[in-house]
Design a protein around this motif. Structure first.
Motif, PDB file in Angstrom:
ATOM      1  N   GLY A  65       0.817  -1.206   0.000  1.00 54.50           N
ATOM      2  CA  GLY A  65       0.000   0.000   0.000  1.00 54.50           C
ATOM      3  C   GLY A  65       0.853   1.259   0.000  1.00 54.50           C
ATOM      4  O   GLY A  65       0.571   2.222  -0.723  1.00 54.50           O
ATOM      5  N   VAL A  66       1.914   1.258   0.815  1.00 58.49           N
ATOM      6  CA  VAL A  66       2.836   2.396   0.857  1.00 58.49           C
ATOM      7  C   VAL A  66       3.586   2.512  -0.468  1.00 58.49           C
ATOM      8  O   VAL A  66       3.774   3.615  -1.001  1.00 58.49           O
ATOM      9  CB  VAL A  66       3.831   2.238   2.025  1.00 58.49           C
ATOM     10  CG1 VAL A  66       4.845   3.377   2.026  1.00 58.49           C
ATOM     11  CG2 VAL A  66       3.098   2.179   3.359  1.00 58.49           C
ATOM     12  N   ALA A  67       3.993   1.353  -1.022  1.00 58.97           N
ATOM     13  CA  ALA A  67       4.711   1.344  -2.299  1.00 58.97           C
ATOM     14  C   ALA A  67       3.842   1.921  -3.420  1.00 58.97           C
ATOM     15  O   ALA A  67       4.315   2.700  -4.252  1.00 58.97           O
ATOM     16  CB  ALA A  67       5.156  -0.070  -2.645  1.00 58.97           C
ATOM     17  N   SER A  68       2.555   1.567  -3.423  1.00 58.63           N
ATOM     18  CA  SER A  68       1.638   2.094  -4.441  1.00 58.63           C
ATOM     19  C   SER A  68       1.457   3.595  -4.279  1.00 58.63           C
ATOM     20  O   SER A  68       1.441   4.341  -5.256  1.00 58.63           O
ATOM     21  CB  SER A  68       0.279   1.392  -4.341  1.00 58.63           C
ATOM     22  OG  SER A  68       0.384   0.020  -4.617  1.00 58.63           O
ATOM     23  N   ASN A  69       1.297   4.026  -3.031  1.00 54.18           N
ATOM     24  CA  ASN A  69       1.083   5.444  -2.764  1.00 54.18           C
ATOM     25  C   ASN A  69       2.274   6.283  -3.199  1.00 54.18           C
ATOM     26  O   ASN A  69       2.103   7.355  -3.794  1.00 54.18           O
ATOM     27  CB  ASN A  69       0.807   5.651  -1.272  1.00 54.18           C
ATOM     28  CG  ASN A  69       0.460   7.082  -0.939  1.00 54.18           C
ATOM     29  OD1 ASN A  69       1.322   7.928  -0.774  1.00 54.18           O
ATOM     30  ND2 ASN A  69      -0.832   7.348  -0.834  1.00 54.18           N
ATOM     31  N   LYS A  70       3.477   5.808  -2.908  1.00 54.83           N
ATOM     32  CA  LYS A  70       4.679   6.570  -3.217  1.00 54.83           C
ATOM     33  C   LYS A  70       5.296   6.165  -4.559  1.00 54.83           C
ATOM     34  O   LYS A  70       6.369   6.649  -4.916  1.00 54.83           O
ATOM     35  CB  LYS A  70       5.702   6.393  -2.093  1.00 54.83           C
ATOM     36  CG  LYS A  70       5.223   6.914  -0.743  1.00 54.83           C
ATOM     37  CD  LYS A  70       6.229   6.694   0.362  1.00 54.83           C
ATOM     38  CE  LYS A  70       7.393   7.642   0.277  1.00 54.83           C
ATOM     39  NZ  LYS A  70       7.038   9.054   0.520  1.00 54.83           N
ATOM     40  N   LYS A  71       4.595   5.230  -5.261  1.00 54.92           N
ATOM     41  CA  LYS A  71       5.067   4.759  -6.578  1.00 54.92           C
ATOM     42  C   LYS A  71       6.508   4.240  -6.494  1.00 54.92           C
ATOM     43  O   LYS A  71       7.384   4.616  -7.291  1.00 54.92           O
ATOM     44  CB  LYS A  71       4.950   5.874  -7.615  1.00 54.92           C
ATOM     45  CG  LYS A  71       3.514   6.315  -7.880  1.00 54.92           C
ATOM     46  CD  LYS A  71       3.444   7.425  -8.910  1.00 54.92           C
ATOM     47  CE  LYS A  71       1.995   7.729  -9.300  1.00 54.92           C
ATOM     48  NZ  LYS A  71       1.129   8.074  -8.151  1.00 54.92           N
ATOM     49  N   LEU A  72       6.718   3.351  -5.507  1.00 53.47           N
ATOM     50  CA  LEU A  72       8.048   2.791  -5.273  1.00 53.47           C
ATOM     51  C   LEU A  72       8.207   1.432  -5.938  1.00 53.47           C
ATOM     52  O   LEU A  72       7.257   0.662  -6.027  1.00 53.47           O
ATOM     53  CB  LEU A  72       8.295   2.643  -3.771  1.00 53.47           C
ATOM     54  CG  LEU A  72       8.320   3.924  -2.932  1.00 53.47           C
ATOM     55  CD1 LEU A  72       8.366   3.582  -1.448  1.00 53.47           C
ATOM     56  CD2 LEU A  72       9.518   4.800  -3.317  1.00 53.47           C
ATOM     57  N   LYS A  73       9.406   1.151  -6.348  1.00 54.20           N
ATOM     58  CA  LYS A  73       9.758  -0.184  -6.840  1.00 54.20           C
ATOM     59  C   LYS A  73      11.104  -0.568  -6.239  1.00 54.20           C
ATOM     60  O   LYS A  73      11.775   0.253  -5.590  1.00 54.20           O
ATOM     61  CB  LYS A  73       9.809  -0.206  -8.369  1.00 54.20           C
ATOM     62  CG  LYS A  73      10.775   0.750  -9.004  1.00 54.20           C
ATOM     63  CD  LYS A  73      10.670   0.683 -10.520  1.00 54.20           C
ATOM     64  CE  LYS A  73      11.714   1.581 -11.204  1.00 54.20           C
ATOM     65  NZ  LYS A  73      11.555   3.001 -10.880  1.00 54.20           N
ATOM     66  N   ILE A  74      11.504  -1.806  -6.426  1.00 52.26           N
ATOM     67  CA  ILE A  74      12.759  -2.291  -5.847  1.00 52.26           C
ATOM     68  C   ILE A  74      13.925  -1.424  -6.344  1.00 52.26           C
ATOM     69  O   ILE A  74      14.058  -1.157  -7.536  1.00 52.26           O
ATOM     70  CB  ILE A  74      13.019  -3.770  -6.235  1.00 52.26           C
ATOM     71  CG1 ILE A  74      11.849  -4.651  -5.797  1.00 52.26           C
ATOM     72  CG2 ILE A  74      14.317  -4.262  -5.604  1.00 52.26           C
ATOM     73  CD1 ILE A  74      11.559  -4.626  -4.336  1.00 52.26           C
TER      74      ILE A  74
END
Length: 356
Positions: free
Chosen positions: A135-144
Motif C-alpha cells: 500500500g505504501v509502495a503504491s502510494n509513493k510509486k516505489l519499486k525495488i
C-alpha cells in the motif's frame, strides 16, 4: 371513497417530476460525495497510523530496561528492540505519515507477523535497506531499488499492515543517536488486547503506542475539522432544502383549483393533506435513493481510478453518509409540507369552485 393516487399528478406532469427529482437528487449527491471524500482522508490516516497497531504495540523502553516484565510475560509476548521514524504518504487533501520501524531481529519479526514478501527480499544488516508494504509502495510509486528517505527499497510485502521495516543496526550509521523502544507482538494473534493490558502494567513513565492511544490522538486531530464539516454540511443541506421547498411550494400553490375539485367530490381537507404529504414523501424518498445511488456509483469509479492506485481507503457506504443525506428529504418534507398545509387550511375551497 376511492383513495387518490399520490403519484397521479407527477405522472401527468412528467417534466415537473423530473425537474424536482433532479434537484433533490443532485443535493443528496453533493452532500454524500463531500462526506465520502472527507471521510476518506480520515480512513487513510487511520489505516496508516492506527490500524498497524492491531498487530503490535510499542513501548518507549528497551528490552534491557523492561527485562523483568519481558521475562514474566514471555509466554504471551515476543519483544524486539526497535526505533521509529516516519515517511509521508499522499492523501486527497494533503499528506499524512506512515511508520518506518527499525527492529533488532528482522527474521524473527517477519516470522511473528507472518510477513509475506511478494517482491524483492528482506533487508540485510548494514545495507540501509527497507521492506515496504504494498500500500505504501503504491502510494509513493516505489519499486525495488528506489529510495525512501535514506533507505533503499529491498522488498515489498502484502497485507493491510501499512508500515515499513528496516534493520536497527542501520539507524546508528544513518542518525547517530536514536531513541530505543520495544516492539511487542502477541504470541497468539488473538491476544492483542491482553498484550495492551500487560503494557499498561509497566511503569507510568513508560510511554505506550497502542491502537487505543493512536486512535485517541487521531480523533483529537480530526475533531475540529469534523465539527467544521458537520456545520458546513448542515448549513448547505438547509439552504438546498429551502430552495427545493420553495419550488415545491410554488407547485402546490398553483394547484388550488385541483384541490378544490377534490373537495367538491367529497374528499375532506384531511384527505387532501394526506395526498400532499404522500406526494412529497414519495418524491423525496425516491430522489434520496437515486442521489445516493449516483454518489455510490461515482465514488466507486473514483476509488478504482484514483484511490486504489495510490493505496488509499474509501468507505463509500456508511451510516454517517446516509444520516447526513437524509437531512435533505426530511427538510424538503418539512419546509414544503407545513406551509402548503397551512395555506390549504386557510383557503376557502368552495369559494374557488364557485368562482369557476
Amino acid at each position: 371513497m376511492k383513495r387518490i393516487n399520490p403519484l397521479r399528478y407527477y405522472f401527468n406532469n412528467k417534466k415537473r417530476m423530473i425537474l424536482l427529482l433532479t434537484i433533490i437528487s443532485i443535493a443528496v449527491f453533493c452532500i454524500s460525495s463531500i462526506m465520502t471524500l472527507v471521510s476518506s482522508v480520515y480512513d487513510t490516516c487511520k489505516k496508516a497510523n492506527v490500524d498497524v497497531f492491531n498487530y503490535f504495540s510499542i513501548v518507549q523502553e528497551s528490552r534491557e530496561q523492561a527485562g523483568k516484565w519481558v521475562s514474566e510475560n514471555e509466554e504471551t509476548i515476543v519483544c524486539f528492540d526497535s526505533s521509529i521514524t516516519t515517511t509521508s504518504i499522499t492523501t486527497v487533501l494533503g499528506t499524512t505519515s506512515s511508520y518506518i520501524i527499525a527492529v533488532s531481529d528482522m527474521d524473527g519479526l517477519m516470522n511473528e507477523l507472518d510477513i509475506n514478501v511478494i517482491e524483492g527480499e528482506r533487508p540485510s544488516e548494514g545495507s540501509c535497506e527497507v521492506l515496504v508494504n504494498n500500500g505504501v509502495a503504491s502510494n509513493k510509486k516505489l519499486k525495488i531499488g528506489d529510495q525512501i528517505g535514506s533507505f533503499t527499497v529491498s522488498g515489498i510485502f502484502d497485507g493491510d499492515m501499512q508500515v515499513s521495516f528496516c534493520c536497527l543496526s542501520d539507524f546508528s550509521s544513518l542518525y547517530g543517536s536514536y531513541s530505543l523502544s520495544m516492539l511487542v507482538v502477541p504470541v497468539e494473534k488473538s491476544n492483542m488486547d491482553r498484550v495492551n493490558e500487560l503494557c499498561d502494567e509497566l511503569d507510568e513513565d513508560a510511554e505506550l503506542i497502542t491502537r487505543e492511544t493512536q486512535l485517541k490522538n487521531l480523533n483529537a486531530e480530526f475533531e475540529t475539522m469534523n465539527l467544521i464539516m458537520d456545520i458546513i454540511v448542515i448549513m448547505v443541506s438547509i439552504c438546498l432544502a429551502i430552495a427545493v421547498s420553495a419550488f415545491v411550494y410554488t407547485s402546490y400553490a398553483n394547484r388550488s383549483e385541483e384541490f378544490a375539485i377534490y373537495y367538491a367530490l367529497g374528499y375532506g381537507i384531511r384527505n387532501i393533506i394526506q395526498l400532499i404529504l404522500e406526494e412529497t414523501v414519495y418524491i423525496s424518498v425516491f430522489a434520496y435513493v437515486v442521489g445516493n445511488g449516483i454518489s455510490i456509483l461515482i465514488m466507486e469509479i473514483v476509488e478504482s481510478q484514483i484511490y486504489k492506485p495510490i493505496g488509499q481507503t474509501m468507505n463509500i457506504i456508511s451510516a454517517q453518509n446516509m444520516c447526513f443525506t437524509l437531512i435533505i428529504p426530511l427538510l424538503v418534507i418539512l419546509f414544503s409540507g407545513v406551509p402548503v398545509i397551512h395555506k390549504l387550511k386557510k383557503t376557502d375551497l368552495l369559494m374557488l369552485i364557485e368562482r369557476r
